[in-house]
Design a protein around this motif. Structure first.
Motif, PDB file in Angstrom:
ATOM      1  N   TRP A 152      21.272 117.792 -26.248  1.00 15.05           N
ATOM      2  CA  TRP A 152      22.215 118.143 -26.560  1.00 15.05           C
ATOM      3  C   TRP A 152      23.532 117.389 -26.401  1.00 15.05           C
ATOM      4  CZ3 TRP A 152      22.969 122.106 -29.994  1.00 15.05           C
ATOM      5  CH2 TRP A 152      24.162 122.674 -30.192  1.00 15.05           C
TER       6      TRP A 152
ATOM      7  N   LEU B 274      14.096 120.119 -26.446  1.00 13.87           N
ATOM      8  CA  LEU B 274      15.420 121.030 -27.050  1.00 13.87           C
ATOM      9  C   LEU B 274      15.944 120.269 -27.924  1.00 13.87           C
ATOM     10  CD1 LEU B 274      16.560 122.762 -23.828  1.00 13.87           C
ATOM     11  CD2 LEU B 274      14.785 123.631 -25.206  1.00 13.87           C
TER      12      LEU B 274
ATOM     13  N   ASP C  99      16.366 117.643 -22.855  1.00 18.35           N
ATOM     14  CA  ASP C  99      17.288 118.322 -23.729  1.00 18.35           C
ATOM     15  C   ASP C  99      18.390 117.128 -24.185  1.00 18.35           C
ATOM     16  OD1 ASP C  99      19.419 119.538 -24.720  1.00 18.35           O
ATOM     17  OD2 ASP C  99      20.047 120.803 -22.920  1.00 18.35           O
TER      18      ASP C  99
ATOM     19  N   TYR D 156      17.988 115.499 -18.808  1.00 13.64           N
ATOM     20  CA  TYR D 156      19.351 115.672 -19.894  1.00 13.64           C
ATOM     21  C   TYR D 156      19.599 114.479 -20.286  1.00 13.64           C
ATOM     22  CZ  TYR D 156      23.797 116.654 -21.732  1.00 13.64           C
ATOM     23  OH  TYR D 156      24.850 116.590 -22.368  1.00 13.64           O
TER      24      TYR D 156
ATOM     25  N   VAL E 150      24.052 123.796 -22.621  1.00 11.16           N
ATOM     26  CA  VAL E 150      22.947 123.146 -21.780  1.00 11.16           C
ATOM     27  C   VAL E 150      22.709 124.209 -20.475  1.00 11.16           C
ATOM     28  CG1 VAL E 150      22.784 120.998 -20.597  1.00 11.16           C
ATOM     29  CG2 VAL E 150      23.841 120.871 -22.541  1.00 11.16           C
TER      30      VAL E 150
END
Length: 325
Positions: free
Chosen positions: A69, A6, A67, A92, A76
């Protein structure tokens, strides 16, 4: 391995995508399509901040998700929830900023993954990252929290190392923040990427402090190597921290990477990384990071990309003149 990133075209996400493609993994990136993708990666377009922005992720399964972000945690959570049951592992990319800094001024011990965290309602970057960690739990599966520290390397879009390299290439008398033996702890984005891929394969979960070992390099070595790599044009004028602060120069922003010795420096540059090292983290020498970042900068047709949500860094002419005087 089939991996979904992502992000995947900026800084850290790009490093992950490039490393995955190099391994021969089936690599998919999801982003807004504002930057050129990594060759060999499949691109899904969408804006996770708009209604229906995750439609491109409605179908498909992956062995791993990463991810990157760093803003509103709702984004998220929405992605993690949508991918629940359709991926084997979720990482993450968080930050060591989630740890609570002791405002009393006491020098903190090396920060481990079990250290106290900031308040959940913290309004700043640290709070965004902590809320992102908790939102990622919507994945309801194997979850790794990559608490990175200072990140450097090619494609950096915040401008810390690029500013130093460009300034040193310009040459002449150059303020250098001391002391020269000030230890630095950071991670090259490519080493972070390799750890994330290895951890996904191994199924590692939980929080990991992801930076080099304390003292991986020093301010003196970083600027000396950078001066050499950029052509040897700069005349480093080493200044004591007291003089820099008295002049009003701001650590970290006016003088990127640098923090004066003291509790905040210890907090950010003496983190405990024993858990990550045991899980396979390896960090390349500072010379390689500097050399490759300079080569990337020299390959660009114009200025390096800069994140719109981060202010510019580096000394302006007036402050530099003041410091050199």
């Amino acid at each position: 391995m089939r991996i979904l990133i992502l992000g995947g075209s900026g800084f850290v996400g790009r490093a992950v995508a490039a490393a995955a493609v190099a391994r021969g993994w089936d690599t998919t990136v999801f982003n807004r399509g504002r930057r050129d993708p990594v060759d060999g990666a499949r691109v899904l377009l969408g804006d996770r901040l708009t209604p229906g922005g995750l439609t491109a992720l409605a179908d498909g399964t992956w062995d791993a998700v990463v991810d990157t972000w760093s803003a509103d945690a709702d984004a998220v959570g929405a992605a993690a929830g949508l991918l629940r049951g359709r991926a084997g592992h979720f990482s993450y990319v968080s930050s060591r900023s989630v740890y609570l800094f002791d405002e009393s001024g006491a020098t903190p011990p090396p920060v481990t993954e079990d250290a106290p965290l900031v308040a959940a309602d913290d309004p700043g970057y640290a709070g965004d990252k902590l809320r992102g960690e908790r939102a990622a739990e919507a994945f309801a599966g194997p979850l790794l929290l990559a608490r990175a520290g200072l990140i450097l390397g090619p494609h950096e879009d915040i401008g810390r190392l690029p500013w130093w390299l460009n300034r040193l290439h310009r040459g002449g008398p150059t303020p250098a923040p001391g002391p020269q033996d000030l230890p630095l702890q950071y991670i090259d984005a490519r080493d972070l990427a390799e750890f994330l891929l290895d951890a996904a394969e191994a199924g590692h979960t939980g929080p990991f402090n992801l930076v080099s070992e304390p003292g991986h390099t020093t301010m003196g070595e970083l600027l000396a190597v950078a001066t050499e790599i950029t052509g040897g044009h700069a005349d480093l004028r080493w200044l004591p921290p007291e003089q820099i602060l008295a002049a009003g120069a701001q650590p970290w922003t006016d003088l990127p990477v640098w923090l004066p010795p003291g509790p905040i420096h210890a907090f950010l540059h003496q983190g405990d990384v024993s858990r990550a090292l045991a899980a396979g983290l390896r960090c390349r020498p500072v010379r390689e990071t500097v050399t490759d970042t300079w080569a990337w900068l020299r390959s660009l047709p114009g200025a390096a990309p800069h994140r719109a949500d981060r202010p510019p860094v580096g000394l302006d002419h007036e402050m530099e003149t003041k410091l050199l005087a």
